[in-house]
Design a protein around this motif. Structure first.
Motif, PDB file in Angstrom:
ATOM      1  N   MET A 133       0.803  -1.212   0.000  1.00 38.75           N
ATOM      2  CA  MET A 133       0.000   0.000   0.000  1.00 38.75           C
ATOM      3  C   MET A 133       0.845   1.275   0.000  1.00 38.75           C
ATOM      4  O   MET A 133       0.377   2.332  -0.436  1.00 38.75           O
ATOM      5  CB  MET A 133      -0.958  -0.018   1.188  1.00 38.75           C
ATOM      6  N   ASP A 134       2.067   1.214   0.499  1.00 34.39           N
ATOM      7  CA  ASP A 134       2.951   2.383   0.403  1.00 34.39           C
ATOM      8  C   ASP A 134       3.232   2.711  -1.058  1.00 34.39           C
ATOM      9  O   ASP A 134       3.255   3.883  -1.443  1.00 34.39           O
ATOM     10  CB  ASP A 134       4.259   2.128   1.149  1.00 34.39           C
ATOM     11  N   ARG A 135       3.445   1.680  -1.843  1.00 32.92           N
ATOM     12  CA  ARG A 135       3.671   1.873  -3.279  1.00 32.92           C
ATOM     13  C   ARG A 135       2.410   2.417  -3.948  1.00 32.92           C
ATOM     14  O   ARG A 135       2.468   3.325  -4.782  1.00 32.92           O
ATOM     15  CB  ARG A 135       4.081   0.534  -3.896  1.00 32.92           C
ATOM     16  N   VAL A 136       1.275   1.875  -3.560  1.00 31.28           N
ATOM     17  CA  VAL A 136       0.001   2.319  -4.127  1.00 31.28           C
ATOM     18  C   VAL A 136      -0.248   3.790  -3.820  1.00 31.28           C
ATOM     19  O   VAL A 136      -0.746   4.549  -4.662  1.00 31.28           O
ATOM     20  CB  VAL A 136      -1.154   1.451  -3.574  1.00 31.28           C
TER      21      VAL A 136
ATOM     22  N   LEU B 120      -7.729   1.034   0.243  1.00 36.32           N
ATOM     23  CA  LEU B 120      -7.361   1.842  -0.922  1.00 36.32           C
ATOM     24  C   LEU B 120      -7.835   3.285  -0.765  1.00 36.32           C
ATOM     25  O   LEU B 120      -7.116   4.229  -1.110  1.00 36.32           O
ATOM     26  CB  LEU B 120      -7.966   1.232  -2.190  1.00 36.32           C
ATOM     27  N   GLU B 121      -9.039   3.452  -0.230  1.00 37.74           N
ATOM     28  CA  GLU B 121      -9.566   4.804  -0.021  1.00 37.74           C
ATOM     29  C   GLU B 121      -8.695   5.582   0.950  1.00 37.74           C
ATOM     30  O   GLU B 121      -8.482   6.791   0.791  1.00 37.74           O
ATOM     31  CB  GLU B 121     -11.005   4.714   0.484  1.00 37.74           C
ATOM     32  N   GLN B 122      -8.177   4.906   1.947  1.00 36.92           N
ATOM     33  CA  GLN B 122      -7.304   5.560   2.919  1.00 36.92           C
ATOM     34  C   GLN B 122      -5.944   5.904   2.307  1.00 36.92           C
ATOM     35  O   GLN B 122      -5.361   6.950   2.612  1.00 36.92           O
ATOM     36  CB  GLN B 122      -7.118   4.659   4.133  1.00 36.92           C
ATOM     37  N   ALA B 123      -5.441   5.042   1.436  1.00 41.72           N
ATOM     38  CA  ALA B 123      -4.116   5.249   0.847  1.00 41.72           C
ATOM     39  C   ALA B 123      -4.124   6.266  -0.286  1.00 41.72           C
ATOM     40  O   ALA B 123      -3.113   6.933  -0.530  1.00 41.72           O
ATOM     41  CB  ALA B 123      -3.567   3.915   0.344  1.00 41.72           C
ATOM     42  N   LEU B 124      -5.246   6.360  -0.980  1.00 42.22           N
ATOM     43  CA  LEU B 124      -5.326   7.208  -2.170  1.00 42.22           C
ATOM     44  C   LEU B 124      -6.222   8.403  -1.883  1.00 42.22           C
ATOM     45  O   LEU B 124      -7.450   8.327  -1.983  1.00 42.22           O
ATOM     46  CB  LEU B 124      -5.871   6.403  -3.351  1.00 42.22           C
ATOM     47  N   VAL B 125      -5.612   9.525  -1.531  1.00 39.68           N
ATOM     48  CA  VAL B 125      -6.390  10.696  -1.120  1.00 39.68           C
ATOM     49  C   VAL B 125      -7.234  11.251  -2.262  1.00 39.68           C
ATOM     50  O   VAL B 125      -8.231  11.940  -2.024  1.00 39.68           O
ATOM     51  CB  VAL B 125      -5.456  11.794  -0.564  1.00 39.68           C
ATOM     52  N   GLN B 126      -6.833  10.969  -3.506  1.00 36.74           N
ATOM     53  CA  GLN B 126      -7.570  11.492  -4.658  1.00 36.74           C
ATOM     54  C   GLN B 126      -8.710  10.587  -5.094  1.00 36.74           C
ATOM     55  O   GLN B 126      -9.442  10.902  -6.031  1.00 36.74           O
ATOM     56  CB  GLN B 126      -6.614  11.700  -5.849  1.00 36.74           C
ATOM     57  N   ALA B 127      -8.886   9.458  -4.408  1.00 34.19           N
ATOM     58  CA  ALA B 127      -9.880   8.474  -4.842  1.00 34.19           C
ATOM     59  C   ALA B 127     -11.293   8.887  -4.459  1.00 34.19           C
ATOM     60  O   ALA B 127     -11.532   9.439  -3.392  1.00 34.19           O
ATOM     61  CB  ALA B 127      -9.563   7.106  -4.249  1.00 34.19           C
ATOM     62  N   SER B 128     -12.225   8.600  -5.351  1.00 34.46           N
ATOM     63  CA  SER B 128     -13.648   8.682  -5.032  1.00 34.46           C
ATOM     64  C   SER B 128     -14.192   7.264  -4.983  1.00 34.46           C
ATOM     65  O   SER B 128     -13.565   6.333  -5.486  1.00 34.46           O
ATOM     66  CB  SER B 128     -14.389   9.518  -6.077  1.00 34.46           C
ATOM     67  N   ARG B 129     -15.367   7.109  -4.374  1.00 32.27           N
ATOM     68  CA  ARG B 129     -15.893   5.768  -4.164  1.00 32.27           C
ATOM     69  C   ARG B 129     -17.405   5.734  -4.352  1.00 32.27           C
ATOM     70  O   ARG B 129     -18.101   6.659  -3.924  1.00 32.27           O
ATOM     71  CB  ARG B 129     -15.531   5.283  -2.755  1.00 32.27           C
ATOM     72  N   VAL B 130     -17.876   4.681  -5.002  1.00 34.62           N
ATOM     73  CA  VAL B 130     -19.315   4.502  -5.197  1.00 34.62           C
ATOM     74  C   VAL B 130     -19.680   3.054  -4.875  1.00 34.62           C
ATOM     75  O   VAL B 130     -18.843   2.150  -4.970  1.00 34.62           O
ATOM     76  CB  VAL B 130     -19.757   4.841  -6.641  1.00 34.62           C
TER      77      VAL B 130
ATOM     78  N   PRO C 280      -6.286  10.114 -11.278  1.00 31.05           N
ATOM     79  CA  PRO C 280      -7.620   9.995 -10.669  1.00 31.05           C
ATOM     80  C   PRO C 280      -7.990   8.527 -10.488  1.00 31.05           C
ATOM     81  O   PRO C 280      -7.682   7.693 -11.341  1.00 31.05           O
ATOM     82  CB  PRO C 280      -8.541  10.675 -11.696  1.00 31.05           C
ATOM     83  N   VAL C 281      -8.663   8.211  -9.375  1.00 22.69           N
ATOM     84  CA  VAL C 281      -9.020   6.826  -9.060  1.00 22.69           C
ATOM     85  C   VAL C 281     -10.486   6.764  -8.629  1.00 22.69           C
ATOM     86  O   VAL C 281     -10.947   7.592  -7.832  1.00 22.69           O
ATOM     87  CB  VAL C 281      -8.134   6.252  -7.935  1.00 22.69           C
ATOM     88  N   LEU C 282     -11.190   5.776  -9.153  1.00 16.74           N
ATOM     89  CA  LEU C 282     -12.552   5.475  -8.715  1.00 16.74           C
ATOM     90  C   LEU C 282     -12.569   4.071  -8.127  1.00 16.74           C
ATOM     91  O   LEU C 282     -12.083   3.124  -8.749  1.00 16.74           O
ATOM     92  CB  LEU C 282     -13.541   5.553  -9.885  1.00 16.74           C
ATOM     93  N   LEU C 283     -13.135   3.938  -6.935  1.00 12.95           N
ATOM     94  CA  LEU C 283     -13.294   2.651  -6.270  1.00 12.95           C
ATOM     95  C   LEU C 283     -14.769   2.275  -6.306  1.00 12.95           C
ATOM     96  O   LEU C 283     -15.627   3.074  -5.929  1.00 12.95           O
ATOM     97  CB  LEU C 283     -12.818   2.735  -4.823  1.00 12.95           C
ATOM     98  N   ILE C 284     -15.067   1.049  -6.786  1.00 12.65           N
ATOM     99  CA  ILE C 284     -16.453   0.607  -6.925  1.00 12.65           C
ATOM    100  C   ILE C 284     -16.658  -0.682  -6.148  1.00 12.65           C
ATOM    101  O   ILE C 284     -15.873  -1.630  -6.266  1.00 12.65           O
ATOM    102  CB  ILE C 284     -16.828   0.369  -8.402  1.00 12.65           C
ATOM    103  N   GLY C 285     -17.729  -0.724  -5.367  1.00 18.29           N
ATOM    104  CA  GLY C 285     -18.085  -1.934  -4.639  1.00 18.29           C
ATOM    105  C   GLY C 285     -19.533  -2.292  -4.864  1.00 18.29           C
ATOM    106  O   GLY C 285     -20.359  -1.439  -5.201  1.00 18.29           O
ATOM    107  N   GLY C 286     -19.839  -3.560  -4.709  1.00 16.65           N
ATOM    108  CA  GLY C 286     -21.218  -4.008  -4.785  1.00 16.65           C
ATOM    109  C   GLY C 286     -21.854  -3.934  -3.407  1.00 16.65           C
ATOM    110  O   GLY C 286     -21.236  -4.311  -2.410  1.00 16.65           O
TER     111      GLY C 286
END
Length: 273
Positions: A203-206, A232-242, A212-218
């Motif tokens: 996750m340090d590398r990630v 991932l949301e914690q590691a990637l400050v630019q990420a949005s999530r739906v 820009p990053v989008l995280l999608i979950g069911g």
């Protein structure tokens, strides 16, 4: 593919293994990376919808249908698939960065690709990634039993066990015919995939990713996937999530309208970034 008659089936002459893919549309390129037991047919409901604004390219990874491995093969790995796709993008993308969407195991390939070759990633979309986190204790694995069933010729039982384990109990029984055909065509890839059990992500590398990053979950996905998205949301400050409602792990099939809308909105938001 009957669901999208305008899609074109093609083959890329990779130096040591042909890469079969399907594409549709024009504009900025969106690369679709399938997960376990799947191939480019998995994206049948994304191609017609998302190709209205983008050039969609969906490859079958090395070892999957229509050139599926039938025995264990050492060339099957996250690292090998990542290198294959880097070469593929440089060829088919005309040297320009592309949007990358990966689902499940394909999300780990997508993440590794963005980390290893950030210049190729215009943006990154990760749908229910299933990898192990660095430093995390190995999770109990069901893979060995699945492999045993495959080796004993119990194909249907092996596949139902795997699909239900990653999607939820009873999923295999509810799957439509074309999906079961696709999974059976790729059944023996699990013999090679077994070696990847507990392969972790740093996750340090990630966290060094800048795209820009989008995280999608069911909404109904097994909790393990949500915990990956949390990290991932914690590691990637630019990420949005739906979250895709009324859907489990195979969210792009269970609720394709919501999935496609989420992806389209994100891609639109990256314009000019």
């Amino acid at each position: 593919m009957q669901s999208n008659p305008e899609a074109l089936q093609r083959s890329f002459a990779h130096p040591d293994h042909p890469l079969h893919y399907i594409e549709a549309g024009s504009g900025e390129m969106l690369l679709l990376i399938h997960g376990s037991l799947c191939d480019y047919r998995y994206w049948r409901w994304q191609l017609p919808a998302l190709s209205k604004e983008h050039r969609l390219v969906a490859p079958s990874l090395r070892g999957y249908w229509p050139a599926a491995f039938t025995v264990e093969d050492a060339s099957f790995s996250i690292a090998r698939h990542t290198r294959d796709l880097a070469v593929f993008i440089e060829h088919i993308g005309n040297g320009r960065p592309v949007h990358i969407l990966g689902h499940s195991r394909g999300a780990q390939v997508a993440l590794e690709l963005a980390c290893a070759a950030p210049e190729l990633a215009r943006s990154l979309i990760l749908a229910d990634p299933g990898f192990q986190l660095g430093g995390e204790l190995p999770a109990p694995s069901f893979h060995s039993e699945v492999v045993r069933l495959l080796q004993d010729g119990e194909i249907e039982l092996a596949l139902s066990s795997f699909v239900d384990a990653v999607n939820g109990a009873g999923t295999w029984r509810q799957m439509v015919g074309w999906f079961k055909t696709m999974v059976k065509d790729n059944a023996y890839t699990l013999l090679s995939q077994f070696r990847e059990v507990n392969l972790s992500v740093d996750m340090d590398r990630v966290s060094r990713l800048l795209c820009p990053v989008l995280l999608i979950g069911g909404a109904n996905s097994p909790p393990r996937y949500g915990s990956r998205l949390d990290a991932l949301e914690q590691a990637l400050v630019q990420a949005s999530r739906v979250t895709i409602p009324l859907a489990s792990h195979g969210m792009n099939l269970a609720n394709p309208k919501a999935f496609n809308q989420a992806v389209a909105r994100f891609l639109e938001s990256t314009q000019g970034s």
